[in-house]
Write an enzyme that holds these catalytic residues in place. Structure first.
Site, PDB file in Angstrom:
ATOM      1  N   CYS A  32       0.801  -1.239   0.000  1.00  0.00           N
ATOM      2  CA  CYS A  32       0.000   0.000   0.000  1.00  0.00           C
ATOM      3  C   CYS A  32       0.829   1.283   0.000  1.00  0.00           C
ATOM      4  O   CYS A  32       0.673   2.126  -0.887  1.00  0.00           O
ATOM      5  CB  CYS A  32      -0.929   0.012   1.211  1.00  0.00           C
ATOM      6  SG  CYS A  32      -2.220  -1.233   1.100  1.00  0.00           S
TER       7      CYS A  32
HETATM    8  N1  LIG Z   1      -4.249  -5.659   1.793  1.00  0.00           N
HETATM    9  C1  LIG Z   1      -4.130  -4.496   2.398  1.00  0.00           C
HETATM   10  O1  LIG Z   1      -3.291  -4.283   3.285  1.00  0.00           O
HETATM   11  C2  LIG Z   1      -5.070  -3.373   2.050  1.00  0.00           C
HETATM   12  C3  LIG Z   1      -5.201  -2.290   2.929  1.00  0.00           C
HETATM   13  C4  LIG Z   1      -6.063  -1.257   2.612  1.00  0.00           C
HETATM   14  C5  LIG Z   1      -6.713  -1.301   1.390  1.00  0.00           C
HETATM   15  N2  LIG Z   1      -6.562  -2.360   0.535  1.00  0.00           N
HETATM   16  C6  LIG Z   1      -7.268  -2.331  -0.734  1.00  0.00           C
HETATM   17  O2  LIG Z   1      -8.267  -3.337  -0.774  1.00  0.00           O
HETATM   18  C7  LIG Z   1      -8.393  -3.846  -2.094  1.00  0.00           C
HETATM   19  C8  LIG Z   1      -8.246  -5.345  -2.060  1.00  0.00           C
HETATM   20  O3  LIG Z   1      -7.002  -5.674  -1.482  1.00  0.00           O
HETATM   21  P1  LIG Z   1      -6.671  -7.159  -1.026  1.00  0.00           P
HETATM   22  O4  LIG Z   1      -5.293  -7.082  -0.454  1.00  0.00           O
HETATM   23  O5  LIG Z   1      -7.745  -7.752  -0.200  1.00  0.00           O
HETATM   24  O6  LIG Z   1      -6.622  -7.896  -2.465  1.00  0.00           O
HETATM   25  P2  LIG Z   1      -6.437  -9.437  -2.784  1.00  0.00           P
HETATM   26  O7  LIG Z   1      -5.716  -9.497  -4.074  1.00  0.00           O
HETATM   27  O8  LIG Z   1      -5.899 -10.165  -1.609  1.00  0.00           O
HETATM   28  O9  LIG Z   1      -7.942  -9.968  -2.991  1.00  0.00           O
HETATM   29  C9  LIG Z   1      -8.810  -9.542  -3.985  1.00  0.00           C
HETATM   30  C10 LIG Z   1      -9.864 -10.625  -4.230  1.00  0.00           C
HETATM   31  O10 LIG Z   1     -10.817 -10.102  -5.151  1.00  0.00           O
HETATM   32  C11 LIG Z   1     -11.205 -11.145  -6.038  1.00  0.00           C
HETATM   33  N3  LIG Z   1     -11.807 -10.550  -7.221  1.00  0.00           N
HETATM   34  C12 LIG Z   1     -11.216  -9.908  -8.263  1.00  0.00           C
HETATM   35  N4  LIG Z   1     -12.155  -9.497  -9.133  1.00  0.00           N
HETATM   36  C13 LIG Z   1     -13.361  -9.881  -8.651  1.00  0.00           C
HETATM   37  C14 LIG Z   1     -14.699  -9.712  -9.075  1.00  0.00           C
HETATM   38  N5  LIG Z   1     -14.991  -9.095 -10.216  1.00  0.00           N
HETATM   39  N6  LIG Z   1     -15.696 -10.231  -8.336  1.00  0.00           N
HETATM   40  C15 LIG Z   1     -15.428 -10.886  -7.185  1.00  0.00           C
HETATM   41  N7  LIG Z   1     -14.177 -11.054  -6.710  1.00  0.00           N
HETATM   42  C16 LIG Z   1     -13.147 -10.549  -7.424  1.00  0.00           C
HETATM   43  C17 LIG Z   1      -9.893 -11.884  -6.287  1.00  0.00           C
HETATM   44  O11 LIG Z   1     -10.131 -13.176  -6.813  1.00  0.00           O
HETATM   45  C18 LIG Z   1      -9.303 -11.886  -4.867  1.00  0.00           C
HETATM   46  O12 LIG Z   1      -9.745 -13.018  -4.132  1.00  0.00           O
HETATM   47  C19 LIG Z   1      -7.328  -3.110  -2.920  1.00  0.00           C
HETATM   48  O13 LIG Z   1      -7.890  -1.979  -3.521  1.00  0.00           O
HETATM   49  C20 LIG Z   1      -6.332  -2.657  -1.887  1.00  0.00           C
HETATM   50  O14 LIG Z   1      -5.645  -1.509  -2.291  1.00  0.00           O
HETATM   51  C21 LIG Z   1      -5.776  -3.402   0.856  1.00  0.00           C
END
Ligand SMILES: NC(=O)c1ccc[n+]([C@@H]2O[C@H](COP(=O)([O-])OP(=O)(O)OC[C@H]3O[C@@H](n4cnc5c(N)ncnc54)[C@H](O)[C@@H]3O)[C@@H](O)[C@H]2O)c1
Length: 454
Positions: free
Chosen positions: A270
């Site tokens: 991030c």
């Molecule tokens: N991981 C962190 O520390 C964190 C912190 C704050 C914000 N975020 C934000 O949260 C969001 C997700 O991050 P994450 O780390 O959980 O991602 P991740 O890659 O771990 O998980 C994303 C999930 O979404 C699924 N996906 C993709 N397209 C899809 C769709 N059309 N329908 C249903 N499912 C779908 C994928 O298969 C995956 O399981 C990002 O925008 C990230 O910037 C993450």
């Protein structure tokens, strides 16, 4: 108030939200395009690695289920949180590629639903993305009108990997960007039920919330870089000690002590990319955002600067062990990891490098295959090391003994970025170099004095 929510995207954040919300009594339907993630949740298992997630999903199984079908989830819930990836694009902004796909499915589901429903974007995006990039997809696919037939909010989370569930249930505040009052009211009622610490809710326009989310992350990285700069100052001032200086800064209520420890650069999935993205926005809107660009550049250059500073103290071509390859302790994530950059910079400077990490070794192996050896055995990493650099606060490193580090050597140099291994300095075989403290008071005084006497 609703009892039924759906979560679109069962990744590190989404799956943790499923577990957290179910633990607070809500019925949760998870959706993912990845069948393995859906099957894992339905089997009562965590689809991804995160502290306490497996146990919590298992514990609250009766209130959790998952599906591949977005329509099913929308029809059986009143509010849907979208937490799909928003990776950086070639401009440095966040791509809406995955979110657009998810919103298309949500729009089609809304078309089939009679009652009111709120869509909440949780993924990190830049200002304008929700209203101009994603809302039109919902209206086009559903044939409905936002604010009248359905609601829309932007509601990011402030969580750290490794403590996602705890952070999600106990935030400092909830950042709630609302299209209209009605959307915000439903979302706030969900938060009030989920929050374990009665966190305050800050409601605002969607665009202000989009900016606030990314500004928080960017501001924290500036504190980190500021503390790292202070570290370097302290190394050049007689008796300099960054912990003493940071403690003093932290006493000032305007500043606070958090993220001012001065140690190593920031990394992970991030912080670095959020900084770059906000700078992209600044450039696009003709805002002078040089601060952000400078901060990013400073952080990326740190590994090379550390190596340049250390070259004075480390024997040329020495065997060097870098302990900690993930971007922080207790993590397997090597994305934008300063430890990885340090290995590469040391190797470029002619050192023979072996990197160690309990959790991240398999990932680091690929990233470092041209420059360093990688191991998950601490013993192997330390075996021939003449120099040991400690980059994370992993408990295994904090507990290191002089016998462990100097077992086969007459002497070993320890470079400690977090200044936590002072006990090793007492052993005659160890040369202990705490970064952020002056190591040569006389030399520093010699450089300082002419500024005031000539
Ligand atoms: N991981 C962190 O520390 C964190 C912190 C704050 C914000 N975020 C934000 O949260 C969001 C997700 O991050 P994450 O780390 O959980 O991602 P991740 O890659 O771990 O998980 C994303 C999930 O979404 C699924 N996906 C993709 N397209 C899809 C769709 N059309 N329908 C249903 N499912 C779908 C994928 O298969 C995956 O399981 C990002 O925008 C990230 O910037 C993450």
């Amino acid at each position: 108030m609703t009892e039924n929510v759906s979560i679109i995207g069962l990744g590190k954040l989404g799956a943790s939200m499923v577990a957290g919300m179910a633990s607070r009594g809500l019925n949760v339907i998870g959706v993912d395009i990845n069948r393995n993630a859906v099957d894992a949740v339905n089997a009562g298992r965590a689809p991804v690695q995160e502290t306490g997630l497996d146990e919590m999903i298992g514990q609250h199984r009766e209130r959790i289920r998952a599906t591949l079908d977005t329509t099913e989830a929308v029809l059986q819930s009143d509010i849907s949180f979208v937490i799909v990836p928003t990776p950086s694009d070639e401009r440095g902004a966040f791509t809406l590629q995955y979110a657009s796909y998810a919103f298309k499915a949500l729009g089609q589901a809304l078309k089939k639903k009679d009652g009111y429903h709120v869509i909440v974007l949780t993924s990190t995006v830049l200002p304008g993305a929700t209203r101009h990039g994603l809302l039109p997809i919902l209206e086009k696919e559903s044939g409905k009108v936002c604010g009248r037939d359905f609601g829309l909010c932007y509601n990011p989370e402030f969580i750290a990997l490794g403590s996602v569930i705890r952070d999600f249930l106990n935030p400092d505040f909830y950042l709630l960007g609302q299209f209209d009052e009605r959307s915000g009211d439903l979302l706030e009622s969900v938060h009030n039920k989920v929050s374990e610490n009665a966190a305050p809710v800050k409601r605002m326009t969607i665009e202000n919330a989009e900016l606030a989310k990314i500004a928080v992350n960017s501001y924290v990285t500036m504190k980190i870089s500021f503390a790292n700069m202070l570290s370097e100052f302290c190394e050049n001032i007689p008796g300099g000690d960054v912990d003493v200086v940071s403690d003093a800064l932290g006493m000032d209520k305007r500043i606070g002590r958090k993220y001012l420890t001065g140690g190593f650069g920031f990394g992970g999935p991030c912080f670095p990319r959020d900084n770059v993205a906000l700078n992209f926005m600044g450039n696009s809107l003709d805002v002078d955002s040089r601060l952000l660009a400078e901060n990013d550049d400073y952080n990326r250059n740190l590994a090379k600067r550390y190596v340049a500073r250390l070259q004075r103290d480390l024997p040329k071509g020495a065997n060097v062990a870098v302990l900690g390859l993930a971007y922080k302790a207790h993590s397997h994530v090597i994305e934008e990891s300063p430890g990885i950059l340090l290995c590469k910079a040391l190797s470029e400077a002619g050192y023979r490098v072996i990197g160690h990490d309990n959790l991240a070794a398999p990932y680091a192996e690929t990233a470092l295959k041209m420059s360093s050896l990688v191991t998950d055995s601490l013993e192997e990493a330390l075996k021939d090391a003449q120099v040991v650099l400690i980059t994370t606060n992993d408990p295994d490193y904090l507990a290191l003994t002089a016998d462990q580090v100097a077992r086969d050597q007459d002497s070993v140099t320890i470079v400690d970025f977090w200044r936590t291994l002072g006990h090793l300095a007492e052993d005659s075989r160890v040369r202990y170099l705490p970064m952020g403290r002056c190591l040569d008071d006389a030399g520093a005084a010699e450089k300082l004095e002419p500024l005031w006497t000539s």
